[in-house]
Design a protein around this motif. Structure first.
Motif, PDB file in Angstrom:
ATOM      1  N   ALA A  47      14.149  -9.297 -17.656  1.00 46.11           N
ATOM      2  CA  ALA A  47      13.416  -8.427 -16.737  1.00 46.11           C
ATOM      3  C   ALA A  47      14.338  -7.450 -16.028  1.00 46.11           C
ATOM      4  O   ALA A  47      15.425  -7.822 -15.569  1.00 46.11           O
ATOM      5  CB  ALA A  47      12.677  -9.275 -15.714  1.00 46.11           C
ATOM      6  N   THR A  48      13.874  -6.195 -15.916  1.00 45.27           N
ATOM      7  CA  THR A  48      14.565  -5.150 -15.175  1.00 45.27           C
ATOM      8  C   THR A  48      13.583  -4.587 -14.153  1.00 45.27           C
ATOM      9  O   THR A  48      12.436  -4.287 -14.508  1.00 45.27           O
ATOM     10  CB  THR A  48      15.038  -4.029 -16.127  1.00 45.27           C
ATOM     11  N   PRO A  49      13.999  -4.450 -12.882  1.00 44.10           N
ATOM     12  CA  PRO A  49      13.080  -3.921 -11.874  1.00 44.10           C
ATOM     13  C   PRO A  49      12.549  -2.539 -12.269  1.00 44.10           C
ATOM     14  O   PRO A  49      13.308  -1.688 -12.729  1.00 44.10           O
ATOM     15  CB  PRO A  49      13.932  -3.810 -10.606  1.00 44.10           C
ATOM     16  N   ALA A  50      11.239  -2.342 -12.090  1.00 37.89           N
ATOM     17  CA  ALA A  50      10.618  -1.062 -12.439  1.00 37.89           C
ATOM     18  C   ALA A  50       9.915  -0.433 -11.245  1.00 37.89           C
ATOM     19  O   ALA A  50       9.191   0.537 -11.402  1.00 37.89           O
ATOM     20  CB  ALA A  50       9.643  -1.259 -13.590  1.00 37.89           C
ATOM     21  N   GLY A  51      10.119  -0.997 -10.044  1.00 41.28           N
ATOM     22  CA  GLY A  51       9.556  -0.407  -8.841  1.00 41.28           C
ATOM     23  C   GLY A  51       8.639  -1.334  -8.074  1.00 41.28           C
ATOM     24  O   GLY A  51       8.014  -2.218  -8.652  1.00 41.28           O
ATOM     25  N   THR A  52       8.610  -1.131  -6.763  1.00 41.92           N
ATOM     26  CA  THR A  52       7.703  -1.887  -5.905  1.00 41.92           C
ATOM     27  C   THR A  52       6.548  -0.978  -5.515  1.00 41.92           C
ATOM     28  O   THR A  52       6.679   0.246  -5.528  1.00 41.92           O
ATOM     29  CB  THR A  52       8.407  -2.402  -4.634  1.00 41.92           C
ATOM     30  N   TRP A  53       5.431  -1.591  -5.156  1.00 43.32           N
ATOM     31  CA  TRP A  53       4.265  -0.791  -4.817  1.00 43.32           C
ATOM     32  C   TRP A  53       3.229  -1.611  -4.053  1.00 43.32           C
ATOM     33  O   TRP A  53       3.305  -2.832  -4.008  1.00 43.32           O
ATOM     34  CB  TRP A  53       3.639  -0.189  -6.070  1.00 43.32           C
ATOM     35  N   ALA A  54       2.303  -0.885  -3.464  1.00 37.73           N
ATOM     36  CA  ALA A  54       1.164  -1.486  -2.773  1.00 37.73           C
ATOM     37  C   ALA A  54      -0.077  -0.706  -3.194  1.00 37.73           C
ATOM     38  O   ALA A  54       0.007   0.507  -3.446  1.00 37.73           O
ATOM     39  CB  ALA A  54       1.348  -1.406  -1.260  1.00 37.73           C
ATOM     40  N   PRO A  55      -1.215  -1.357  -3.295  1.00 36.54           N
ATOM     41  CA  PRO A  55      -2.432  -0.632  -3.658  1.00 36.54           C
ATOM     42  C   PRO A  55      -2.899   0.249  -2.513  1.00 36.54           C
ATOM     43  O   PRO A  55      -2.571   0.002  -1.346  1.00 36.54           O
ATOM     44  CB  PRO A  55      -3.437  -1.758  -3.932  1.00 36.54           C
ATOM     45  N   GLY A  56      -3.686   1.268  -2.846  1.00 36.84           N
ATOM     46  CA  GLY A  56      -4.308   2.088  -1.817  1.00 36.84           C
ATOM     47  C   GLY A  56      -5.418   1.302  -1.136  1.00 36.84           C
ATOM     48  O   GLY A  56      -5.727   0.162  -1.518  1.00 36.84           O
ATOM     49  N   THR A  57      -6.029   1.900  -0.139  1.00 41.94           N
ATOM     50  CA  THR A  57      -7.088   1.219   0.605  1.00 41.94           C
ATOM     51  C   THR A  57      -8.276   0.862  -0.278  1.00 41.94           C
ATOM     52  O   THR A  57      -9.033  -0.046   0.045  1.00 41.94           O
ATOM     53  CB  THR A  57      -7.563   2.078   1.791  1.00 41.94           C
ATOM     54  N   ASP A  58      -8.432   1.561  -1.415  1.00 45.22           N
ATOM     55  CA  ASP A  58      -9.522   1.252  -2.341  1.00 45.22           C
ATOM     56  C   ASP A  58      -9.120   0.222  -3.398  1.00 45.22           C
ATOM     57  O   ASP A  58      -9.875  -0.066  -4.318  1.00 45.22           O
ATOM     58  CB  ASP A  58     -10.033   2.523  -3.013  1.00 45.22           C
ATOM     59  N   GLY A  59      -7.894  -0.319  -3.292  1.00 46.79           N
ATOM     60  CA  GLY A  59      -7.427  -1.330  -4.238  1.00 46.79           C
ATOM     61  C   GLY A  59      -6.877  -0.778  -5.534  1.00 46.79           C
ATOM     62  O   GLY A  59      -6.614  -1.526  -6.470  1.00 46.79           O
ATOM     63  N   SER A  60      -6.659   0.535  -5.602  1.00 44.78           N
ATOM     64  CA  SER A  60      -6.132   1.122  -6.832  1.00 44.78           C
ATOM     65  C   SER A  60      -4.671   1.530  -6.663  1.00 44.78           C
ATOM     66  O   SER A  60      -4.182   1.692  -5.546  1.00 44.78           O
ATOM     67  CB  SER A  60      -6.959   2.336  -7.249  1.00 44.78           C
ATOM     68  N   ALA A  61      -3.996   1.695  -7.797  1.00 46.05           N
ATOM     69  CA  ALA A  61      -2.602   2.137  -7.787  1.00 46.05           C
ATOM     70  C   ALA A  61      -2.284   2.840  -9.102  1.00 46.05           C
ATOM     71  O   ALA A  61      -2.804   2.459 -10.157  1.00 46.05           O
ATOM     72  CB  ALA A  61      -1.661   0.946  -7.597  1.00 46.05           C
TER      73      ALA A  61
END
Length: 98
Positions: A47-61
């Motif tokens: 595994a290689t890190p590909a980025g962190t993230w959080a969904p938008g208020t509507d649950g999408s990303a």
């Protein structure tokens, strides 16, 4: 891919540009001390890190996958501490073969 919590995701790739994007929906928000983290996996499962993230208020990303290469065999998503991790610290909540 379907995450353990029922969220859905797909990966769109551009062979010409050597880029990929994770598209997700129905992703639940996490506590403030946690983030989703994407990983690229090679054929051996490294595994290689590909980025962190959080969904938008509507649950999408829509998440550009850092480090994606044409040789990437799979994409996985884990829940990690805020700021991300150098290697997965939890079992993937979802994975998809490329």
């Amino acid at each position: 891919m379907t995450f353990d919590d029922g969220a859905k995701a797909a990966v769109t790739t551009s062979a010409q540009k050597g880029q990929a994007v994770l598209l997700a929906r129905d992703v639940p928000a996490l506590p403030a001390d946690r983030v989703y983290q994407s990983w690229t996996l090679d054929a051996a499962g490294n595994a290689t890190p590909a980025g962190t993230w959080a969904p938008g208020t509507d649950g999408s990303a829509a998440v550009p996958l850092q480090g994606y290469e044409r040789s990437t065999a799979a994409i996985a998503v884990t829940v990690e501490p805020t700021g991300g991790s150098a290697q997965p610290t939890t079992k993937p909540i979802g994975a998809i073969q490329i």
